[in-house]
Design a protein around this motif. Structure first.
Motif, short mmCIF file in Angstrom:
data_model
loop_
_atom_site.label_atom_id
_atom_site.label_comp_id
_atom_site.label_asym_id
_atom_site.label_seq_id
_atom_site.Cartn_x
_atom_site.Cartn_y
_atom_site.Cartn_z
N MET A 1 0.83 -1.19 0.00
CA MET A 1 0.00 0.00 0.00
C MET A 1 0.87 1.24 0.00
O MET A 1 2.02 1.21 0.37
CB MET A 1 -0.91 0.03 1.22
N VAL A 2 0.28 2.34 -0.34
CA VAL A 2 1.00 3.59 -0.39
C VAL A 2 0.95 4.30 0.95
O VAL A 2 0.16 3.98 1.82
CB VAL A 2 0.44 4.53 -1.49
N GLU A 3 1.81 5.30 1.06
CA GLU A 3 1.84 6.07 2.29
C GLU A 3 0.64 7.01 2.36
O GLU A 3 0.10 7.43 1.35
CB GLU A 3 3.13 6.89 2.35
N THR A 4 0.23 7.31 3.55
CA THR A 4 -0.83 8.30 3.77
C THR A 4 -0.37 9.23 4.89
O THR A 4 -0.99 9.34 5.93
CB THR A 4 -2.17 7.61 4.12
N THR A 5 0.77 9.89 4.62
CA THR A 5 1.36 10.75 5.63
C THR A 5 0.65 12.09 5.74
O THR A 5 0.96 12.86 6.64
CB THR A 5 2.86 10.98 5.37
N GLN A 6 -0.30 12.35 4.86
CA GLN A 6 -1.06 13.60 4.94
C GLN A 6 -2.37 13.40 5.70
O GLN A 6 -3.19 14.29 5.78
CB GLN A 6 -1.34 14.13 3.53
N THR A 17 8.26 -3.58 5.15
CA THR A 17 8.66 -3.91 3.77
C THR A 17 8.43 -2.76 2.80
O THR A 17 8.74 -2.89 1.62
CB THR A 17 7.90 -5.15 3.26
N PHE A 18 7.91 -1.64 3.26
CA PHE A 18 7.61 -0.48 2.41
C PHE A 18 8.84 -0.14 1.58
O PHE A 18 9.94 0.03 2.11
CB PHE A 18 7.21 0.70 3.31
N THR A 112 22.27 -5.00 6.13
CA THR A 112 21.37 -3.86 5.92
C THR A 112 20.22 -3.91 6.91
O THR A 112 19.50 -4.90 7.01
CB THR A 112 20.84 -3.83 4.48
N MET A 113 20.07 -2.80 7.64
CA MET A 113 19.05 -2.76 8.69
C MET A 113 17.94 -1.77 8.35
O MET A 113 18.12 -0.86 7.56
CB MET A 113 19.67 -2.41 10.04
N ARG A 114 16.81 -2.02 8.97
CA ARG A 114 15.64 -1.14 8.85
C ARG A 114 15.11 -0.92 10.24
O ARG A 114 14.98 -1.86 11.02
CB ARG A 114 14.57 -1.81 8.00
#
Length: 120
Positions: A1-6, A17-18, A112-114
């Motif tokens: 899914m996409v971000e909804t930061t607004q 996993t974004f 590689t970390m997240r």
């Protein structure tokens, strides 16, 4: 899914996993290798307080100084944080760390970390 930061309550689905991340460049103060960072802000308040988001970093080692309290939930990869006082914190998926503002030391990213973070 996409971000909804607004949104009225900013959020990102599937944060572990974004993949629509922004290039944040090479990690400064490199000591070994050249770690590269990318990420996505979820929210940034007035004067950047609070700030929350996703941070991904490739292997390498560098000096760091945490500017203010930072909560981190590591969801992928492996790293070792060494404080200037000698404490060693090994992180792997599932590790949660609360770095107090002013914490100084080194970070060595092994794999590689997240992490999902919040600076307050």
């Amino acid at each position: 899914m996409v971000e909804t930061t607004q949104s009225s309550a900013p959020h990102i689905y599937d944060a572990t996993t974004f993949s629509d991340l922004v290039d944040w460049g090479d990690q400064p103060d490199s000591l070994e290798g050249q770690s590269h960072s990318s990420g996505r802000l979820v929210f940034k308040g007035p004067n950047n307080q609070p700030e929350s988001g996703i941070w991904v970093c490739t292997p390498g080692r560098w000096r760091l100084s945490i500017p203010r309290d930072e909560f981190c939930h590591f969801v992928a990869g492996r790293a070792v944080y060494r404080s200037d006082a000698g404490e060693v914190i090994e992180v792997e998926p599932g590790t949660v760390v609360m770095f107090p503002g002013g914490w100084t030391g080194e970070c060595t990213v092994i794999e590689t970390m997240r992490n999902i973070y919040m600076l307050v």
